[in-house]
Scaffold this motif. Sequence first.
Motif, short mmCIF file in Angstrom:
data_model
loop_
_atom_site.label_atom_id
_atom_site.label_comp_id
_atom_site.label_asym_id
_atom_site.label_seq_id
_atom_site.Cartn_x
_atom_site.Cartn_y
_atom_site.Cartn_z
N VAL A 1 -5.11 0.92 -10.05
CA VAL A 1 -5.33 0.86 -8.76
C VAL A 1 -4.57 2.05 -7.74
N PRO A 2 -3.63 2.55 -7.85
CA PRO A 2 -3.23 3.59 -7.13
C PRO A 2 -4.08 5.03 -7.26
N ALA A 3 -4.88 5.30 -8.29
CA ALA A 3 -5.75 6.12 -8.24
C ALA A 3 -6.97 5.95 -7.54
N LEU A 4 -7.65 4.55 -7.48
CA LEU A 4 -8.53 4.03 -6.80
C LEU A 4 -8.34 4.01 -5.14
N ALA A 5 -7.07 3.61 -5.19
CA ALA A 5 -6.65 3.54 -3.72
C ALA A 5 -6.48 4.74 -3.02
N ALA A 6 -6.37 5.79 -3.75
CA ALA A 6 -6.39 7.12 -3.07
C ALA A 6 -7.49 7.59 -2.45
N HIS A 7 -8.81 7.06 -2.73
CA HIS A 7 -10.14 7.10 -2.33
C HIS A 7 -10.44 6.31 -1.30
N ALA B 1 0.78 -1.16 -0.08
CA ALA B 1 0.01 0.19 0.09
C ALA B 1 0.84 1.29 0.02
N GLU B 2 2.12 1.29 0.43
CA GLU B 2 2.77 2.33 0.60
C GLU B 2 3.56 2.76 -0.84
N THR B 3 4.05 1.75 -1.53
CA THR B 3 4.90 1.91 -2.78
C THR B 3 3.97 1.78 -4.12
N MET B 4 2.83 1.06 -3.61
CA MET B 4 2.05 0.63 -4.80
C MET B 4 2.54 -0.32 -5.79
N THR B 5 3.41 -1.22 -5.20
CA THR B 5 3.93 -2.24 -5.97
C THR B 5 3.62 -3.54 -5.84
N ARG C 1 7.12 -4.72 -9.51
CA ARG C 1 6.82 -3.79 -10.14
C ARG C 1 5.95 -2.61 -9.62
N GLU C 2 6.28 -1.11 -9.80
CA GLU C 2 4.92 -0.32 -9.39
C GLU C 2 3.89 -0.47 -10.46
N LEU C 3 2.74 -0.23 -9.69
CA LEU C 3 1.58 -0.62 -10.73
C LEU C 3 1.12 0.67 -11.74
N SER C 4 1.58 1.72 -11.46
CA SER C 4 1.22 2.98 -12.44
C SER C 4 1.77 2.88 -13.80
N PRO C 5 2.89 2.45 -13.94
CA PRO C 5 3.62 2.21 -15.43
C PRO C 5 3.27 0.71 -16.05
N LEU C 6 2.36 0.10 -15.20
CA LEU C 6 1.92 -1.25 -15.88
C LEU C 6 1.18 -1.07 -17.31
N ARG C 7 0.39 -0.32 -17.57
CA ARG C 7 -0.27 0.03 -18.80
C ARG C 7 0.83 -0.12 -19.95
N ILE C 8 1.74 0.84 -19.92
CA ILE C 8 2.78 0.83 -21.00
C ILE C 8 3.74 -0.44 -20.95
N ALA C 9 4.36 -0.84 -19.93
CA ALA C 9 5.17 -1.97 -19.50
C ALA C 9 4.74 -3.30 -19.96
#
Length: 103
Positions: A93-99, A28-32, A61-69
């Motif tokens: 997920v990171p954007a959703l988790a922020a809520h 949850a801290e690193t979104m990995t 891996r961090e989740l945010s860049p997964l779309r491209i990776a």
Amino acid sequence: GVFRDSYVEADGVETALHEYSIDVVVDAETMTAVESSATPQALPWVECPRAAESATRIVGRELSPLRIAVRREFTGISTCTHLNDQLRSLADVPALAAHLPQA
């Protein structure tokens, strides 16, 4: 998450063509991704069951860049287009988790 690709015959009978479920544990801290697995349910080709192993490739891996990776790196019969769709969606997920309420 679950992905299901199906078709319906003229008589109304639905048949699953592709079906995967994925389980991912995220720090949850690193979104990995800490753990990741895919469970195939219904698959059309002999190569498909082996493709489920590609879900483990997001561990660390961090989740945010997964779309491209995933689009760049997950190719050929080592993976599956439908599974890749699920893995790419984890970038949200990171954007959703922020809520979520803070613990």
